[in-house]
Motif scaffolding. Structure first.
Motif, PDB file in Angstrom:
ATOM      1  N   GLU A   1       6.698  20.496 -33.476  1.00 31.33           N
ATOM      2  CA  GLU A   1       5.367  20.826 -33.964  1.00 31.33           C
ATOM      3  C   GLU A   1       5.232  20.537 -35.460  1.00 31.33           C
ATOM      4  OE1 GLU A   1       4.267  24.882 -33.101  1.00 31.33           O
ATOM      5  OE2 GLU A   1       2.632  24.772 -34.527  1.00 31.33           O
ATOM      6  N   HIS A   2       6.252  20.949 -36.130  1.00 34.89           N
ATOM      7  CA  HIS A   2       6.275  20.715 -37.578  1.00 34.89           C
ATOM      8  C   HIS A   2       6.148  19.245 -37.897  1.00 34.89           C
ATOM      9  CE1 HIS A   2       7.165  22.476 -41.494  1.00 34.89           C
ATOM     10  NE2 HIS A   2       7.825  21.343 -41.776  1.00 34.89           N
TER      11      HIS A   2
ATOM     12  N   MET B   1       9.210  23.477 -30.242  1.00 37.70           N
ATOM     13  CA  MET B   1       8.574  24.035 -31.416  1.00 37.70           C
ATOM     14  C   MET B   1       8.985  23.294 -32.677  1.00 37.70           C
ATOM     15  SD  MET B   1       6.278  26.353 -31.567  1.00 37.70           S
ATOM     16  CE  MET B   1       6.049  27.646 -30.368  1.00 37.70           C
ATOM     17  N   ALA B   2      10.141  22.760 -32.659  1.00 37.00           N
ATOM     18  CA  ALA B   2      10.593  22.025 -33.832  1.00 37.00           C
ATOM     19  C   ALA B   2       9.754  20.775 -34.027  1.00 37.00           C
ATOM     20  CB  ALA B   2      12.056  21.649 -33.661  1.00 37.00           C
TER      21      ALA B   2
ATOM     22  N   PHE C   1      -1.304  23.656 -41.231  1.00 39.00           N
ATOM     23  CA  PHE C   1      -0.045  24.387 -41.374  1.00 39.00           C
ATOM     24  C   PHE C   1      -0.260  25.878 -41.351  1.00 39.00           C
ATOM     25  CE2 PHE C   1       3.357  21.611 -41.539  1.00 39.00           C
ATOM     26  CZ  PHE C   1       3.039  20.433 -42.227  1.00 39.00           C
TER      27      PHE C   1
ATOM     28  N   LYS D   1       2.799  18.073 -36.956  1.00 38.45           N
ATOM     29  CA  LYS D   1       1.815  18.489 -37.954  1.00 38.45           C
ATOM     30  C   LYS D   1       1.819  17.566 -39.145  1.00 38.45           C
ATOM     31  CE  LYS D   1       1.228  23.367 -37.186  1.00 38.45           C
ATOM     32  NZ  LYS D   1       1.611  24.718 -37.583  1.00 38.45           N
ATOM     33  N   TRP D   2       2.987  17.293 -39.592  1.00 42.11           N
ATOM     34  CA  TRP D   2       3.103  16.400 -40.734  1.00 42.11           C
ATOM     35  C   TRP D   2       2.533  15.014 -40.402  1.00 42.11           C
ATOM     36  CZ3 TRP D   2       3.314  17.202 -45.535  1.00 42.11           C
ATOM     37  CH2 TRP D   2       3.993  18.278 -46.080  1.00 42.11           C
TER      38      TRP D   2
END
Lengths: 80, 744
Positions: free
Chosen positions: A4-5, A1-2, A61, A8-9
Motif C-alpha cells: 500500500e505504501h 499492506m506493505a 497518506f 501510495k507513493w
C-alpha cells in the motif's frame, strides 16, 4: 499492506507529476496567451500543480488516520 | 650441576689461590691461574673421583679375595660382578663338601649291622656289609645306599616299633642316622621297595651261593682229605701189617727148625715179605705225605672260609676243623704205630741178623771142622763118622764153653749195654715223649680251641634262642597290647561312626521331608501362578485387542496428522502452502469419535484451510522488506502524518543506525518500545527461529509502522496458529500412539 505504501507513493508521484505537468502546461498557455510569455505563469502553474499534487499525496497518506466526525443528534426521548 | 660444581670450584680455587698465592702479583697470577685453575680443579675433582671409585673397587676385590661369603654376596647382588671377580681373582672355590655326617653314617650303620647280627636277619647284615663297602668308597652309590639304608631304616623302624620297649635304646641312633641321612642327602631318592627286595634277594642268593660254594669246597676238601688220609691210614695199616708179618715171619724163620727145602721157601717168603714191607712202607710214606699236603690244603680252605666270616658256615667250618683234627690225630697215631712197628721190626731184624750171623759163624765153624757136611745137617746124623761126631762134640763143647764165656761177658756187657741202652732209650723216650707231648699238646690245644669254639657257638645259639624267645615274648605282649588298643579304638570308631551315621540319616530325612514339602509348595505355587498367568494372559489378550484397535486408530490419526504436517511443508519460498482443507478433512474422518482431535481440527483458522499458510522462511524473508518500510515510516502515526513528517521519517531512517539484530530482553521496558529497537529484537528472534516472539514484538509497533506490518503480522499469526494446532494434534497423536503401544 506493505504494498500500500508503495502504491501510495506511486499514485502520489504519478499524480504530482501529472499535476505539475498540467500546471506547467496551463501556465505556459496562460503565459503565452494572457501574460505575454512571462515566466511567472509557468512557475505559478507548476507550483499550483506541485501544491495540488503534494496536497493530494498528503491526503492520501493521511487517509487512514482521518477521522470523520459525525454529529449525532440525541433525541430527548432516548435520554430519559 | 657439573658446571655449578665447576663454577664453585673455580671461585673457590680462585679465592684459595688468590688468598694463598704469591703476594707479588696475586691478581695476575690469579688471572693466569683462573684459566688453568678451573682446569686443574676440575682435574683434581676428576682425579679424586677416579681415586675413590678405584679404591672402592680394589677394596671390594681384595676383601672378596679374603672372604668368599662376601664374594658370594656381592656376586649375587651385583650382576656381572662374578665375571669381574673371575678376571681378578680366578674362579671361586667350590663350597667344601659336607662329608662329616656321611662319615657318621657308616659307624651308625655298623652299629645297626651289629644289632642286626644279633637279631634274626643275618641276610640284612650281609646287605649292610655289602652296603658298607660302597659307602666307604664314596658317593658314587649314594642313591642305592641311601635307599638301602632308608629301607633298612624302615625295616628296622618297623621292627622297632613292634618291639619298642626292648629296643627303644636302639631307636635313637637309628633315628639319628635316618635324620642325618635325610638331612645331608636330600637330593637322593629312595629306591622302590621291589628293587631293594630284589637286591636283598640277590645278596641273599649271593650269600647262599657263597655258602654253598664254601660248604661244597669244604666238603670237597674234606672228602679228598679224608680219602687221602684214609688211604694213608690204610697204607700205613698195610705197612704195619706188612711189617708185622715180616717180623713174624722173620721170627718164625729164626726160631723154627724147618727142613732145608722149606727153609729156602721160608727165606724166599721172607724176602717177599721184606720187599712187601719195604714197598708198603714206601707207599705208606708217600701216602702220609700226600695226606699231609691235603690236610694243609684243607686247613688253608678252612682258614679262607673263616675269613669270610659267614655265621651260617661256622658249624660246617667247625665240623671241618674237627674232622681235620681227627684226621691229623689218626694219621699221627697210625704213623706212630708204624714207627713202633718199624722199631720193633728193626729189633727183630737186628735179632735175626745176629742170629743169622751166629748161624753163619756156626756154619763156618762147622764147615771148618767138617767141611763136607752140608748145611742141612739135621738129617745127616746117619752119615757122620765117629771122629766127625767126636770132633763135632768137641767142637760143640768148645762152642758151649765159648758160649758160656761169651754169655758171662755178655752178662757183664749186658748191664752196661742195658744202661746205655736205657739211657739211649731214655733219651729217645724223652725225645719221643717231647714229640708226643708236643703233638698231644697240639692236639689238645686244637681240641680245646675246637671245643671252645663249639661252646661259643653253642652259647651263641643259646643266647640267640633266648633272645628270640624274649623278643617273641615282647612281640606277643606288644601284639596283645595292640589288640586291646585296636579293640578299644574299634569300639570308639564304631560308636563314632554310628553317631555320625544316625545324625546324617536324621539330617537326610529332614532334608527329604523339607524337599518334598518344598516341592509340593512350589508345585502349588506354580499351579496358582500358571492359573493366574492364564487368566492374565486372557485379559491381556482382550485388552490387547482393544489396545490394537486403539493403536490402529491412533496410527491412523498420526498418519493423517503427518499428512497435515507434510502439507505444511509444501510451502514454497514466497507462496503459501496448499490449502490444508483435505488433510484436515482426513483427520476429521480418522478421529470421528475423538473430541479433542475434532476440536483441534476445527480450531484451525479458515484461511489456512482455504488458502494455506506461509512458511516461516518466507515470512522471515518478507520481514526484512517490512522492516525497511517500518523503519521509513517510524515517525508517522495518527498525529504526525503529513508529507513533511514522511520526509523527516525518511531522514531518520537514513541517519539512524541500530543493530541489525539485538537479543530481546526478558521484560520489555518503556524505552524498548522504540520502533527500531523492536524491529531489531524481532529480527533477532526471527533469525533464531522464534516467529512467535517476533510477532509479539512486531505487535508492539505503533502508528504507521504497525499499519505497514499488519499484513505480515496477520500472516505470521495464521502460520503460528496453524502450527500450534498441528503440533498439538501431532503431540496428541503421538501421545495416543505412544499410549497404545505401551499397552500390555
Amino acid at each position: 499492506m506493505a504494498n500500500e505504501h508503495g502504491q501510495k507513493w506511486d499514485r502520489c508521484l504519478a499524480d504530482s507529476a501529472v499535476k505539475i505537468a498540467t500546471g506547467l502546461g496551463v501556465g505556459i498557455v496562460f503565459s503565452v496567451l494572457f501574460f505575454k510569455r512571462r515566466t511567472w505563469p509557468v512557475a505559478f502553474g507548476s507550483g499550483v500543480g506541485l501544491g495540488m499534487g503534494y496536497s493530494n499525496c498528503q491526503q492520501d497518506f493521511k487517509s487512514p488516520y482521518q477521522l470523520h466526525g459525525h454529529r449525532v443528534k440525541v433525541s430527548k426521548s432516548h435520554t430519559s | 650441576m657439573l658446571r655449578v660444581c665447576l663454577k664453585g670450584a673455580n671461585s673457590a680455587a680462585r679465592k684459595c689461590l688468590c688468598g694463598n698465592g704469591v703476594p707479588l702479583h696475586p691478581l695476575q697470577q690469579c688471572r693466569s691461574y683462573t684459566s688453568g685453575g678451573s682446569g686443574s680443579s676440575a682435574g683434581k675433582i676428576v682425579a679424586a673421583s677416579v681415586l675413590t671409585v678405584g679404591g672402592g673397587v680394589g677394596g671390594t676385590i681384595l676383601y672378596a679375595n679374603w672372604d668368599p661369603k662376601f664374594r658370594a654376596n656381592v656376586e649375587k647382588s651385583i650382576p656381572y660382578s662374578d665375571q669381574v671377580f673371575g678376571l681378578a681373582l680366578g674362579p671361586a672355590a667350590p663350597p667344601p663338601v659336607i662329608n662329616k655326617p656321611r662319615k657318621v653314617e657308616p659307624v651308625q650303620i655298623s652299629s645297626m649291622s651289629e644289632m642286626w647280627k644279633d637279631s634274626k636277619q643275618p641276610k640284612a647284615k650281609e646287605v649292610e656289609k655289602k652296603a658298607e663297602q660302597p659307602d666307604a668308597e664314596g658317593p658314587p652309590a649314594p642313591a642305592p645306599q641311601e635307599t638301602l639304608e632308608g629301607e633298612a631304616c624302615v625295616f628296622v623302624a618297623m621292627i622297632l616299633s613292634a618291639e619298642q620297649n626292648v629296643l627303644s635304646v636302639f631307636c635313637i641312633p637309628l633315628a639319628a642316622a635316618k635324620c642325618t641321612e635325610c638331612e645331608h642327602e636330600p637330593a637322593v631318592k629312595e629306591r622302590p621297595e621291589g628293587e631293594v627286595a630284589a637286591r636283598l634277594a640277590e645278596q641273599d642268593k649271593a650269600e647262599q651261593d657263597l655258602l654253598t660254594s664254601l660248604s661244597s669246597n669244604l666238603e670237597d676238601a674234606l672228602g679228598s682229605t679224608a680219602k687221602v688220609t684214609l688211604q694213608a691210614i690204610g697204607a700205613q695199616e698195610a705197612a704195619l701189617q706188612a711189617i708185622a708179618q715180616h717180623t713174624r715171619q722173620l721170627r718164625e724163620a729164626m726160631e723154627a727148625e724147618a727142613p732145608p727145602d722149606k727153609k729156602s721157601t721160608q727165606w724166599r717168603v721172607l724176602e717177599d715179605a721184606l720187599s712187601e714191607r719195604s714197598r708198603s712202607v714206601d707207599e705208606a710214606g708217600a701216602a702220609v705225605l700226600k695226606a699231609k699236603a691235603e690236610l694243609d690244603k684243607l686247613r688253608g680252605v678252612i682258614d679262607g672260609a673263616k675269613h669270610l666270616k659267614i655265621a651260617a658256615a661256622r658249624p660246617s667250618i667247625l665240623a671241618a676243623e674237627e674232622n681235620l683234627h681227627s684226621m691229623v690225630v689218626d694219621l699221627d697215631s697210625v704213623v706212630t704205630r708204624v714207627q713202633t712197628a718199624q722199631s720193633e721190626a728193626k729189633i727183630v731184624s737186628q735179632y735175626s741178623e745176629l742170629v743169622n750171623e751166629a748161624k753163619a759163624q756156626f756154619q763156618k765153624e762147622l764147615n771148618s771142622i767138617t767141611p763136607e757136611i752140608q748145611a742141612n745137617w739135621k738129617g745127616l746124623t746117619g752119615k757122620l763118622t765117629q771122629d766127625d761126631l767126636n770132633s763135632l762134640i768137641a767142637h760143640a763143647h768148645r762152642r758151649i764153653d765159648q758160649m758160656n764165656r761169651e754169655l758171662a761177658e755178655q752178662r757183664v756187657r749186658e748191664q752196661i749195654h742195658i744202661d746205655s741202652a736205657l739211657e739211649q732209650q731214655k733219651l729217645e723216650d724223652k725225645k719221643a715223649l717231647e714229640v708226643a707231648v708236643s703233638t698231644a699238646l697240639e692236639h689238645n690245644r686244637e681240641q680245646m680251641r675246637l671245643e671252645q669254639e663249639k661252646k661259643v657257638e653253642e652259647t651263641r645259639e643259646v643266647m640267640e634262642a633266648e633272645m628270640r624267645t624274649q623278643l617273641r615274648r615282647q612281640a606277643a605282649a606288644h601284639t596283645d597290647h595292640l589288640r586291646d588298643v585296636l579293640k578299644v579304638q574299634e569300639q570308639e570308631l564304631r560308636s563314632e561312626a554310628e553317631e555320625i551315621l544316625n545324625s546324617s540319616l536324621m539330617e537326610k530325612e529332614t532334608e527329604y521331608r523339607r524337599l518334598t514339602q518344598d516341592q509340593l509348595d512350589s508345585f502349588t505355587l506354580d499351579m496358582n501362578a500358571a492359573y493366574a498367568r492364564l487368566k492374565g494372559m486372557e485379559e491381556a489378550i482382550d485388552s490387547h485387542v482393544i489396545a490394537e484397535e486403539e493403536a490402529r486408530k491412533a496410527h491412523q490419526l498420526w498418519l493423517s496428522v503427518e499428512a497435515l504436517n507434510y502439507t505444511l511443508k509444501t510451502a514454497a519460498l514466497n507462496d503459501p502452502t496448499e490449502p490444508l482443507e483435505g488433510a484436515v478433512q482426513a483427520i476429521k474422518e480418522s478421529c470421528a469419535e475423538d473430541e479433542f482431535a475434532q476440536a483441534l481440527a476445527t480450531a484451525l483458522p479458515s484461511e489456512s484451510l482455504s488458502r494455506g499458510v506461509y512458511s516461516e522462511a518466507s515470512l522471515r524473508a518478507r520481514f526484512y522488506a517490512i522492516r525497511q518500510l517500518a523503519r521509513r515510516v517510524a515517525l508517522i502515526d495518527e498525529t504526525r502524518n503529513s508529507l513533511y513528517q514522511y520526509f523527516l521519517s525518511y531522514l531518520q531512517a537514513m541517519l539512524l543506525f541500530e543493530k541489525a539484530q539485538e537479543a530481546p530482553p526478558a521484560k520489555l521496558s518503556a524505552e524498548d518500545l522504540d520502533t527500531f529497537k523492536l524491529l531489531s529484537y524481532a529480527a533477532y528472534s526471527l533469525e533464531h527461529g522464534d516467529l512467535e516472539l517476533a510477532a509479539k514484538l512486531v505487535n508492539q509497533l505503533k502508528g504507521e509502522s504497525r499499519r505497514v506490518a499488519q499484513d505480515w503480522l496477520k500472516e505470521a499469526r495464521l502460520t503460528l496458529e496453524t502450527k500450534q494446532v498441528v503440533s498439538l494434534l501431532s503431540a496428541y497423536a503421538n501421545a495416543v500412539g505412544l499410549g497404545t503401544t505401551m499397552a500390555p
